[in-house]
Design a protein around this motif. Structure first.
Motif, short mmCIF file in Angstrom:
data_model
loop_
_atom_site.label_atom_id
_atom_site.label_comp_id
_atom_site.label_asym_id
_atom_site.label_seq_id
_atom_site.Cartn_x
_atom_site.Cartn_y
_atom_site.Cartn_z
N ALA A 154 -82.15 -37.73 -123.73
CA ALA A 154 -82.08 -38.45 -122.35
C ALA A 154 -80.74 -39.01 -122.25
N THR A 155 -79.87 -39.59 -123.17
CA THR A 155 -78.76 -40.23 -123.06
C THR A 155 -77.48 -39.44 -122.37
N ARG A 156 -77.86 -38.12 -122.49
CA ARG A 156 -77.08 -37.01 -122.02
C ARG A 156 -75.40 -37.32 -122.61
N ALA A 157 -74.33 -37.52 -121.88
CA ALA A 157 -72.90 -37.59 -122.09
C ALA A 157 -72.74 -38.48 -123.25
N VAL A 158 -73.55 -39.78 -122.98
CA VAL A 158 -73.39 -40.88 -123.92
C VAL A 158 -73.83 -40.47 -125.53
N PHE A 162 -74.11 -37.44 -126.62
CA PHE A 162 -73.34 -36.44 -127.02
C PHE A 162 -72.03 -36.96 -127.68
N GLY A 163 -71.28 -38.04 -126.89
CA GLY A 163 -70.21 -38.69 -127.71
C GLY A 163 -70.58 -39.27 -128.98
N GLU A 164 -71.68 -40.00 -128.57
CA GLU A 164 -72.14 -40.85 -130.08
C GLU A 164 -72.19 -39.65 -131.23
N SER A 165 -72.86 -38.54 -130.96
CA SER A 165 -73.30 -37.46 -131.98
C SER A 165 -71.92 -37.11 -132.50
N TRP A 166 -71.00 -36.78 -131.82
CA TRP A 166 -69.56 -36.16 -132.18
C TRP A 166 -68.96 -37.18 -133.12
N MET A 167 -68.83 -38.38 -132.70
CA MET A 167 -68.22 -39.64 -133.47
C MET A 167 -68.81 -39.73 -134.90
N ARG A 168 -70.40 -39.63 -134.79
CA ARG A 168 -70.93 -39.82 -136.10
C ARG A 168 -70.78 -38.55 -137.06
N ALA A 169 -70.67 -37.39 -136.30
CA ALA A 169 -70.38 -36.25 -137.41
C ALA A 169 -68.97 -36.46 -137.92
N LEU A 170 -68.02 -36.95 -137.13
CA LEU A 170 -66.54 -37.12 -137.61
C LEU A 170 -66.48 -38.22 -138.60
N ARG A 171 -67.23 -39.21 -138.62
CA ARG A 171 -67.14 -40.48 -139.67
C ARG A 171 -67.89 -39.75 -140.84
N GLU A 172 -69.02 -38.85 -140.67
CA GLU A 172 -69.41 -38.56 -141.90
C GLU A 172 -68.66 -37.56 -142.52
#
Length: 254
Positions: free
Chosen positions: A217-221, A223-233
């Motif tokens: 439900a957070t939509r773009a927010v 989405f961005g957090e998921s991408w940053m998490r994947a890059l950190r991992e």
């Protein structure tokens, strides 16, 4: 410029470019920790030397077989050099109407073509170029673990259906020089790229949720957090692998 001079000059220019590795295979490599496979490398654009020569010398000097090889280097529509050769031969020998295989010099100077274009044509070409640059960027970022969504997958499917990624990879320059930008504008006036732009815009209108992960439900927010998490991992796993390798080297040396 004669044939003896044109071919080496075109070869030096095109030999520097081999295309980007395909984002789908880059993503798979990052997710599994493996190397990008050799087959993921972009097409070898050195074969495009024949197309450059045709622009300068005329297609009759280059020959249909060499021109077919150059067109196949783009990888458009999944056509092989044999497919292009058959199409060119059929067009060349068609009696009604006959194909004009005269020199391509009027289209060779793309900067001049842009200078001759009307204001309306330039605005449209800029719109097509900006749009295709955005779609190309999304496809490339898919290889850098951008969270996938059904809307993004549909856009990639449209591009893949036309086998257009190699061409976009060759045409779209994210930081172009003035000459590169003029050349891109000239190409974006062509029906093929304009049609591709229209197809992708139609797809966006059908499913605009490019940056919305289903169920989030957070939509773009989110989405961005998921991408940053994947890059950190990914970064953390890379550091761990590097530290493990260093420790093994120290034990071996000891």
């Amino acid at each position: 410029m004669g044939q003896n001079a044109l071919y080496p000059a075109a070869g030096r220019l095109l030999g520097r470019y081999h295309g980007a590795a395909h984002p789908v295979q880059v993503r798979a490599a990052l997710e599994t920790g493996r190397d990008v496979p050799a087959e993921a490398e972009g097409p070898d654009f050195r074969r495009m030397v024949h197309l450059a020569a045709a622009a300068g010398l005329g297609t009759q000097e280059v020959g249909a077989d060499a021109l077919a090889e150059a067109l196949a280097a783009f990888g458009m529509f999944g056509l092989t050099a044999e497919d292009w050769a058959q199409m060119l031969s059929a067009a060349e020998h068609d009696e009604t109407p006959g194909a004009d295989w005269g020199p391509l010099q009027p289209n060779a100077d793309m900067v001049a073509r842009v200078q001759r274009a009307s204001d309306e044509e330039l605005v449209r070409a800029r719109e097509v170029h900006a749009g295709l640059r955005g779609f190309y960027g999304l496809y490339v970022l898919h290889g850098l673990l951008l969270p996938d969504t059904p809307a993004q997958a549909a856009l990639r499917q449209r591009i893949d259906a036309w086998s257009m990624f190699p061409l976009l990879d060759h045409v779209i320059t994210l930081n172009p020089s003035p000459r590169q930008f003029a050349e891109a504008l000239a190409l974006c006036r062509e029906p093929l790229l304009e049609s591709m732009y229209e197809v992708l815009m139609e797809q966006v209108s059908e499913d605009p949720a490019i940056f919305s992960i289903p169920g989030d439900a957070t939509r773009a927010v989110g989405f961005g957090e998921s991408w940053m998490r994947a890059l950190r991992e990914l970064s953390a796993s890379g550091r761990a692998a590097s530290e493990g390798g260093d420790a093994n080297e120290r034990r071996t040396a000891g």
